[in-house]
Write a protein that holds these residues in place. Sequence first.
Motif, PDB file in Angstrom:
ATOM      1  N   ALA A   4       0.823  -1.207   0.000  1.00  0.00           N
ATOM      2  CA  ALA A   4       0.000   0.000   0.000  1.00  0.00           C
ATOM      3  C   ALA A   4       0.859   1.259   0.000  1.00  0.00           C
ATOM      4  CB  ALA A   4      -0.931  -0.001   1.210  1.00  0.00           C
ATOM      5  N   LEU A  36       3.452   1.819  -1.579  1.00  0.00           N
ATOM      6  CA  LEU A  36       3.944   2.136  -2.921  1.00  0.00           C
ATOM      7  C   LEU A  36       3.123   3.231  -3.581  1.00  0.00           C
ATOM      8  CD1 LEU A  36       4.663  -1.460  -4.288  1.00  0.00           C
ATOM      9  CD2 LEU A  36       6.345   0.250  -3.575  1.00  0.00           C
ATOM     10  N   THR A  37       1.843   3.312  -3.228  1.00  0.00           N
ATOM     11  CA  THR A  37       0.955   4.290  -3.875  1.00  0.00           C
ATOM     12  C   THR A  37       0.312   5.259  -2.892  1.00  0.00           C
ATOM     13  OG1 THR A  37      -0.859   2.676  -3.756  1.00  0.00           O
ATOM     14  CG2 THR A  37       0.425   2.750  -5.804  1.00  0.00           C
ATOM     15  N   ASP A  38       0.613   5.114  -1.613  1.00  0.00           N
ATOM     16  CA  ASP A  38       0.014   5.993  -0.596  1.00  0.00           C
ATOM     17  C   ASP A  38       1.125   6.804   0.062  1.00  0.00           C
ATOM     18  OD1 ASP A  38      -1.105   7.201   1.666  1.00  0.00           O
ATOM     19  OD2 ASP A  38      -2.487   5.534   2.020  1.00  0.00           O
ATOM     20  N   PRO A  39       1.260   8.101  -0.311  1.00  0.00           N
ATOM     21  CA  PRO A  39       2.335   8.932   0.257  1.00  0.00           C
ATOM     22  C   PRO A  39       2.287   9.033   1.774  1.00  0.00           C
ATOM     23  CG  PRO A  39       1.320  10.008  -1.631  1.00  0.00           C
ATOM     24  CD  PRO A  39       0.466   8.826  -1.313  1.00  0.00           C
TER      25      PRO A  39
END
Length: 200
Positions: free
Chosen positions: A116, A118-121
């Motif tokens: 998660a 990888l795409t959730d700053p």
Amino acid sequence: MPKRVDHDERRRQIAGAVWRIAAGRGLPAATLREVAAEAGVSMRLVQYYFGTKEQLLIHAFELGARAAGERMRLRFSALGHPPTPEEVVRICLLELLPTDEDSLLLARVHAAYYAAALTDPALAGADATNPQDQLESVIVTQLRAGQEAGVVPAGIDARVEARGLAALAAGLSSTVLVGVRSAAEAVEVMEYQLRRLFPG
């Protein structure tokens, strides 16, 4: 007299629901509604304890990290003596491998969080999703102590070795989770590396 609520236990109950959802369906499935249903509580109660989904997910991850740390502490206590540098490194690394039901759950949860992130700053930037630094610091300290005691080769770079061991543990855990390697094979690889660093 009204029943006294154990707020810490209630938070653990809700965090446990996050773990089960993350391990089974991935972290994106852990919506407030799904977590409430899994925990058997109202969504309003979840929001009472955790104002946002981000706060809930970070708390659940931190609780998982503490659970992994507690497993390590129990292993140290079971030794019955102060651990040697080799024992500290071995316990820290082997506890990261999914070798039983509890460690399998924790490994699946950690994998779900990393995926998660990888795409959730917000998750990527949270300290909770980067336990590597702490692990590497422990390993560096123990390898250097082993060098001073003459049980670890003097010529190795403790910091580079620590980074490699932490990465190896993460990689082996992933291969076990997807069925490429068995837990026994992962342990064998890790033990091989430990014998290289602690040849005595």
